[in-house]
Design a protein around this motif. Structure first.
Motif, PDB file in Angstrom:
ATOM      1  N   GLY A   1      -2.565  -5.803  -4.874  1.00  0.00           N
ATOM      2  CA  GLY A   1      -4.015  -5.675  -4.873  1.00  0.00           C
ATOM      3  C   GLY A   1      -4.697  -6.993  -5.170  1.00  0.00           C
ATOM      4  N   LEU A   2      -4.162  -7.726  -6.145  1.00  0.00           N
ATOM      5  CA  LEU A   2      -4.719  -9.045  -6.452  1.00  0.00           C
ATOM      6  C   LEU A   2      -4.494 -10.012  -5.301  1.00  0.00           C
ATOM      7  CD1 LEU A   2      -3.802  -9.341 -10.237  1.00  0.00           C
ATOM      8  CD2 LEU A   2      -6.110  -9.413  -9.247  1.00  0.00           C
ATOM      9  N   ALA A  44      -4.495  -9.188  -2.065  1.00  0.00           N
ATOM     10  CA  ALA A  44      -5.534  -8.865  -1.090  1.00  0.00           C
ATOM     11  C   ALA A  44      -6.887  -9.393  -1.541  1.00  0.00           C
ATOM     12  CB  ALA A  44      -5.592  -7.352  -0.877  1.00  0.00           C
ATOM     13  N   ALA A  45      -7.179  -9.242  -2.832  1.00  0.00           N
ATOM     14  CA  ALA A  45      -8.446  -9.742  -3.364  1.00  0.00           C
ATOM     15  C   ALA A  45      -8.498 -11.265  -3.317  1.00  0.00           C
ATOM     16  CB  ALA A  45      -8.635  -9.252  -4.799  1.00  0.00           C
ATOM     17  N   LEU A  46      -7.361 -11.907  -3.583  1.00  0.00           N
ATOM     18  CA  LEU A  46      -7.308 -13.365  -3.554  1.00  0.00           C
ATOM     19  C   LEU A  46      -7.510 -13.903  -2.143  1.00  0.00           C
ATOM     20  CD1 LEU A  46      -6.793 -16.027  -5.040  1.00  0.00           C
ATOM     21  CD2 LEU A  46      -4.338 -15.640  -4.735  1.00  0.00           C
ATOM     22  N   ALA A  47      -6.968 -13.203  -1.152  1.00  0.00           N
ATOM     23  CA  ALA A  47      -7.184 -13.612   0.237  1.00  0.00           C
ATOM     24  C   ALA A  47      -8.675 -13.584   0.572  1.00  0.00           C
ATOM     25  CB  ALA A  47      -6.396 -12.705   1.177  1.00  0.00           C
ATOM     26  N   LEU A  48      -9.360 -12.560   0.130  1.00  0.00           N
ATOM     27  CA  LEU A  48     -10.801 -12.457   0.354  1.00  0.00           C
ATOM     28  C   LEU A  48     -11.551 -13.541  -0.419  1.00  0.00           C
ATOM     29  CD1 LEU A  48     -10.905  -8.586   0.105  1.00  0.00           C
ATOM     30  CD2 LEU A  48     -11.850  -9.855   2.051  1.00  0.00           C
ATOM     31  N   LEU A  88       1.262 -11.411   1.586  1.00  0.00           N
ATOM     32  CA  LEU A  88       2.376 -10.472   1.520  1.00  0.00           C
ATOM     33  C   LEU A  88       1.953  -9.330   0.606  1.00  0.00           C
ATOM     34  CD1 LEU A  88       5.408 -10.445   2.550  1.00  0.00           C
ATOM     35  CD2 LEU A  88       5.997 -11.285   0.268  1.00  0.00           C
ATOM     36  N   LEU A  89       1.714  -8.162   1.185  1.00  0.00           N
ATOM     37  CA  LEU A  89       1.147  -7.031   0.453  1.00  0.00           C
ATOM     38  C   LEU A  89       2.221  -5.950   0.277  1.00  0.00           C
ATOM     39  CD1 LEU A  89      -2.227  -6.844   2.447  1.00  0.00           C
ATOM     40  CD2 LEU A  89      -1.771  -8.097   0.312  1.00  0.00           C
ATOM     41  N   VAL A  90       2.856  -5.951  -0.883  1.00  0.00           N
ATOM     42  CA  VAL A  90       3.940  -5.025  -1.168  1.00  0.00           C
ATOM     43  C   VAL A  90       3.364  -3.810  -1.892  1.00  0.00           C
ATOM     44  CG1 VAL A  90       6.196  -4.748  -2.247  1.00  0.00           C
ATOM     45  CG2 VAL A  90       5.514  -6.979  -1.331  1.00  0.00           C
ATOM     46  N   TYR A  91       3.346  -2.679  -1.211  1.00  0.00           N
ATOM     47  CA  TYR A  91       2.680  -1.439  -1.666  1.00  0.00           C
ATOM     48  C   TYR A  91       1.481  -1.760  -2.575  1.00  0.00           C
ATOM     49  CZ  TYR A  91       6.915  -2.044  -4.615  1.00  0.00           C
ATOM     50  OH  TYR A  91       7.966  -2.544  -5.352  1.00  0.00           O
ATOM     51  N   PRO A  92       0.453  -2.403  -1.993  1.00  0.00           N
ATOM     52  CA  PRO A  92      -0.648  -2.915  -2.807  1.00  0.00           C
ATOM     53  C   PRO A  92      -1.565  -1.810  -3.344  1.00  0.00           C
ATOM     54  CG  PRO A  92      -1.142  -3.209  -0.484  1.00  0.00           C
ATOM     55  CD  PRO A  92       0.281  -2.736  -0.559  1.00  0.00           C
ATOM     56  N   MET A  93      -2.046  -2.047  -4.556  1.00  0.00           N
ATOM     57  CA  MET A  93      -3.003  -1.168  -5.239  1.00  0.00           C
ATOM     58  C   MET A  93      -4.395  -1.689  -4.928  1.00  0.00           C
ATOM     59  SD  MET A  93      -3.035  -0.521  -9.353  1.00  0.00           S
ATOM     60  CE  MET A  93      -4.356   0.379 -10.181  1.00  0.00           C
ATOM     61  N   ILE A  94      -5.053  -1.089  -3.929  1.00  0.00           N
ATOM     62  CA  ILE A  94      -6.270  -1.710  -3.390  1.00  0.00           C
ATOM     63  C   ILE A  94      -7.491  -0.804  -3.382  1.00  0.00           C
ATOM     64  CG2 ILE A  94      -5.128  -3.426  -1.928  1.00  0.00           C
ATOM     65  CD1 ILE A  94      -5.272  -1.450   0.375  1.00  0.00           C
ATOM     66  N   ALA A 143     -15.025  -5.477  -5.996  1.00  0.00           N
ATOM     67  CA  ALA A 143     -13.763  -5.742  -6.687  1.00  0.00           C
ATOM     68  C   ALA A 143     -12.557  -5.072  -6.040  1.00  0.00           C
ATOM     69  CB  ALA A 143     -13.877  -5.298  -8.143  1.00  0.00           C
ATOM     70  N   ALA A 144     -12.743  -3.931  -5.386  1.00  0.00           N
ATOM     71  CA  ALA A 144     -11.623  -3.214  -4.778  1.00  0.00           C
ATOM     72  C   ALA A 144     -11.491  -3.626  -3.313  1.00  0.00           C
ATOM     73  CB  ALA A 144     -11.839  -1.701  -4.876  1.00  0.00           C
TER      74      ALA A 144
END
Length: 295
Positions: A149-150, A152-156, A170-176, A214-215
């Motif tokens: 999740g972080l 994905a957020a960091l990419a944004l 690299l999104l490994v079962y991300p909490m998003i 944030a999400a």
């Protein structure tokens, strides 16, 4: 769900893997247990950045030229965990790909809610790009669960700010997604993470922040993000939200490879690391990283 719906390689482990782990009353206990663990620092550079962020750095041996790099972000529901918990995995990335890996010890919620953990990851990313021996134009970011999740957020965040632009996520079962979407929320096949734990983790992480910001799954503009690899099991609480995010990335013009593991629960690859499905999961990540680095 019948036990037969769990992948055959995971059934034995599933019998001893809790369906739920992190709650308000278990968090202090789990943190104390984590604090008692002594990491193996052999071959690892344990650093503290000027910002105060801790980093564990893993370098390849016998490399005279600059290497690509991966910033790795550990999981733990935004409220638990340390960079050292992924030592074995980070060393595997170094050995398999010949890259430099930095694992970041970001601040944890609820003591440090959004955006503090994300800012720590961004600081570590900027630092990594300046590190001698690292090619700043070939840096990927990755993480598992809350670390995903972080990521994905960091990419944004990196897209929307001046500075380093990661070439891959690299999104490994991300909490998003704080909304816990999907029709499978009470599935008996879940392990480690259930809707109650998810609600607790997100409440701690968000604090008073706007979830629309944030999400990652709530963000409407996904264009211009780096290509992605996303992996998740069919018995993971995050399955539906993750696949929806992958489709939205593709719709926004972002290449996204998806690796779905039938009958796999959350964190399966760490619990049964030597299973064939776990090995295939890891090498799928490596193949995508290698391609993103141009090698």
């Amino acid at each position: 769900m019948a036990n037969t719906d769990i992948h055959p390689e995971l059934r034995s482990a599933a019998r001893f893997t809790p369906r739920k782990l992190i709650y308000p009353w278990t968090l202090p206990i789990l943190r104390r247990l984590t604090g008692l663990q002594r990491p193996d620092n052999d071959g690892v550079e344990v650093l503290t950045l000027e910002s105060g962020v801790g980093v564990r750095l893993y370098r390849p041996t016998g490399t005279a030229t600059t290497t690509p790099a991966l910033l790795w972000i550990h999981g733990g529901g935004y409220v638990l965990g340390t960079a050292a918990q992924d030592d074995v995995l980070c060393r595997r990335f170094v050995k398999e790909l010949g890259i430099t890996v930095a694992s970041v010890d970001y601040r944890l919620a609820p003591e440090h809610p959004y955006p503090a953990p994300l800012e720590d990851c961004y600081d570590a990313l900027q630092w990594l790009a300046r590190l001698p021996g690292v090619d700043p134009d070939r840096i990927a970011i990755g993480g598992a669960s809350a670390g995903g999740g972080l990521t994905a957020a960091l990419a944004l965040w990196a897209r929307d700010h001046d500075g380093v632009k990661p070439v891959f996520q690299l999104l490994v079962y991300p909490m998003i997604d704080d909304r816990s979407v999907g029709s499978h929320l009470e599935d008996a096949g879940h392990r480690l993470w259930n809707p109650a734990s998810n609600a607790f983790g997100w409440k701690a992480y968000l604090g008073g922040a706007d979830p629309e910001v944030a999400a990652p799954a709530r963000r409407t503009d996904l264009a211009g993000l780096p290509p992605a690899w996303l992996g998740v099991g069919t018995l993971d609480l995050f399955h539906d939200e993750d696949l929806d995010y992958a489709e939205r990335l593709r719709a926004a013009g972002v290449p996204c490879q998806v690796h779905v593991v039938p009958g796999a629960f959350h964190g399966f690859d760490g619990i049964v690391a030597k299973a064939d499905i776990s090995t295939a999961f890891f090498y799928s990540q490596c193949d995508s990283l290698r391609e993103s680095f141009g090698g």
